[in-house]
Enzyme design. Structure first.
Site, PDB file in Angstrom:
ATOM      1  N   SER A  47       0.837  -1.207   0.000  1.00 20.34           N
ATOM      2  CA  SER A  47       0.000   0.000   0.000  1.00 20.34           C
ATOM      3  C   SER A  47       0.869   1.254   0.000  1.00 20.34           C
ATOM      4  O   SER A  47       0.366   2.356  -0.206  1.00 20.34           O
ATOM      5  CB  SER A  47      -0.937   0.012   1.209  1.00 20.34           C
ATOM      6  OG  SER A  47      -0.227  -0.224   2.410  1.00 20.34           O
ATOM      7  N   ASP A  85       5.653  -6.844   2.378  1.00 20.07           N
ATOM      8  CA  ASP A  85       4.750  -7.337   1.340  1.00 20.07           C
ATOM      9  C   ASP A  85       5.549  -7.687   0.101  1.00 20.07           C
ATOM     10  O   ASP A  85       6.448  -6.935  -0.302  1.00 20.07           O
ATOM     11  CB  ASP A  85       3.753  -6.232   0.956  1.00 20.07           C
ATOM     12  CG  ASP A  85       2.330  -6.568   1.336  1.00 20.07           C
ATOM     13  OD1 ASP A  85       2.012  -7.767   1.484  1.00 20.07           O
ATOM     14  OD2 ASP A  85       1.536  -5.623   1.488  1.00 20.07           O
ATOM     15  N   LYS A 114       4.817 -11.276   3.272  1.00 15.17           N
ATOM     16  CA  LYS A 114       3.382 -11.545   3.080  1.00 15.17           C
ATOM     17  C   LYS A 114       3.111 -11.588   1.590  1.00 15.17           C
ATOM     18  O   LYS A 114       3.667 -10.772   0.837  1.00 15.17           O
ATOM     19  CB  LYS A 114       2.538 -10.457   3.740  1.00 15.17           C
ATOM     20  CG  LYS A 114       1.043 -10.611   3.444  1.00 15.17           C
ATOM     21  CD  LYS A 114       0.189  -9.726   4.324  1.00 15.17           C
ATOM     22  CE  LYS A 114       0.042  -8.311   3.819  1.00 15.17           C
ATOM     23  NZ  LYS A 114      -0.551  -8.194   2.464  1.00 15.17           N
ATOM     24  N   GLU A 116      -0.180 -12.371  -1.433  1.00 17.28           N
ATOM     25  CA  GLU A 116      -1.636 -12.461  -1.610  1.00 17.28           C
ATOM     26  C   GLU A 116      -2.035 -13.722  -2.372  1.00 17.28           C
ATOM     27  O   GLU A 116      -1.420 -14.040  -3.400  1.00 17.28           O
ATOM     28  CB  GLU A 116      -2.139 -11.225  -2.368  1.00 17.28           C
ATOM     29  CG  GLU A 116      -1.923  -9.930  -1.609  1.00 17.28           C
ATOM     30  CD  GLU A 116      -2.504  -8.705  -2.327  1.00 17.28           C
ATOM     31  OE1 GLU A 116      -3.152  -8.858  -3.390  1.00 17.28           O
ATOM     32  OE2 GLU A 116      -2.295  -7.590  -1.814  1.00 17.28           O
ATOM     33  N   GLU A 180      -9.033  -9.785   4.459  1.00 17.21           N
ATOM     34  CA  GLU A 180      -9.363  -8.397   4.111  1.00 17.21           C
ATOM     35  C   GLU A 180     -10.752  -8.298   3.484  1.00 17.21           C
ATOM     36  O   GLU A 180     -11.064  -9.021   2.521  1.00 17.21           O
ATOM     37  CB  GLU A 180      -8.296  -7.838   3.138  1.00 17.21           C
ATOM     38  CG  GLU A 180      -8.594  -6.401   2.715  1.00 17.21           C
ATOM     39  CD  GLU A 180      -7.402  -5.650   2.155  1.00 17.21           C
ATOM     40  OE1 GLU A 180      -6.275  -6.182   2.163  1.00 17.21           O
ATOM     41  OE2 GLU A 180      -7.621  -4.501   1.707  1.00 17.21           O
TER      42      GLU A 180
HETATM   43  O1  KIV Z   1      -0.389  -3.328   1.932  1.00 21.61           O
HETATM   44  C1  KIV Z   1      -1.192  -3.241   2.872  1.00 21.61           C
HETATM   45  O2  KIV Z   1      -1.396  -2.163   3.437  1.00 21.61           O
HETATM   46  C2  KIV Z   1      -1.885  -4.460   3.284  1.00 21.61           C
HETATM   47  C3  KIV Z   1      -2.998  -4.403   4.299  1.00 21.61           C
HETATM   48  C4  KIV Z   1      -3.424  -5.756   4.718  1.00 21.61           C
HETATM   49  C5  KIV Z   1      -2.833  -3.546   5.458  1.00 21.61           C
HETATM   50  O3  KIV Z   1      -1.588  -5.492   2.772  1.00 21.61           O
END
Ligand code: KIV
Length: 261
Positions: A47, A85, A114, A116, A180
């Protein structure tokens, strides 16, 4: 503030029933602020793309940009678990690509990554390499073009698909999973059925923890979201400070002799 938070500790918090507090950060200053405030897990979210870098969504952000921000947050964080991420396109092509990019993020200071969606093989391979992985299901923003916008996922029958993805991610070796924008009762069901902690954002109260975008809780944007709460109105405060400064420069009341040498 106690000892460092690790991925196994985050996992163990589900059993102890302690709520897991997670927040994004994108630079050393805010990383340190969140760390000092006792946040358990700090995510250098992709994000950063829309919140900081001015992109329309998370799709364009690159590995190089993520590495830059992970290094910066790493310089500010001591105790919280630092999660990075994996940006869109950095793990989707092959397991080898996923491992290589996860390793780069770890070398930049991330203690976990993390990603997705149900990339079970990639998750298992990254975990095998020695990097703890967090999953992410529901409204996964990197797939915004598939979803046709940012909207709640998993309503009705579609909930079964979210449950099955979450289980597959757990079975692949993830230590926690972000839920989410899914209905609260679906999130409660997943939380009850998984042995790993669920971290909600727009997924109700029953998740094992919550994550929010830092700028949303600080009120550092003109947009407001149903899933977020503004705990401060920083945009108003900062805007006023800049207007006051501009005014004082123009009317020559700043700087004064106290500010001069
Ligand atoms: O990138 C992000 O902000 C997220 C959310 C789950 C907070 O992946």
């Amino acid at each position: 503030m106690g000892e460092n938070i690790t991925a196994p500790k985050i996992r163990a918090m589900k059993a102890s029933g302690e709520k897991i507090v997670c927040l994004t950060a994108y630079d050393a200053y805010f990383g340190k602020l969140a760390d000092n405030a006792g946040v358990d897990l700090i995510l250098v979210g992709d994000s950063v793309a829309n919140v900081v870098l001015g992109y329309p969504n998370t799709v364009p952000v690159t590995m190089d940009e993520m590495l830059h921000h992970v290094r910066a947050v790493h310089r500010g964080v001591r105790r919280s678990l630092l999660v990075a991420d994996m940006p869109f396109g950095s793990y989707n092509a092959s397991v080898e690509q996923a491992v290589e990019n996860a390793v780069s993020l770890a070398k930049a200071g991330a203690e976990s990554v993390k990603l997705e969606g149900d990339y079970s093989e990639a998750i298992a391979a990254i975990v095998k390499t020695g990097i703890p992985v967090m999953g992410h299901v529901g409204m996964t923003p990197q797939s915004v073009n598939n979803f046709g916008g940012f909207r709640v996922q998993g309503r009705g029958e579609a909930g079964k698909d979210v449950v099955s993805k979450a289980k597959s991610i757990q079975d692949a070796g993830a230590y926690a999973i972000v839920l989410e924008l899914i209905p609260a009762d679906l999130a409660a069901q997943i939380t009850a059925e998984l042995s790993i902690p669920t971290i909600g954002i727009g997924a109700g109260q029953q998740c094992d923890g919550q994550i929010q975008v830092l700028h949303d809780i600080l009120g550092l944007s003109s947009e407001t979201f149903k899933h977020a709460k503004r705990f401060a109105e920083a945009e108003n405060l900062l805007g006023k400070a800049i207007r006051d400064y501009s005014c004082e420069v123009r009317n020559e009341s700043f700087p004064t002799v106290e500010n001069s040498f």
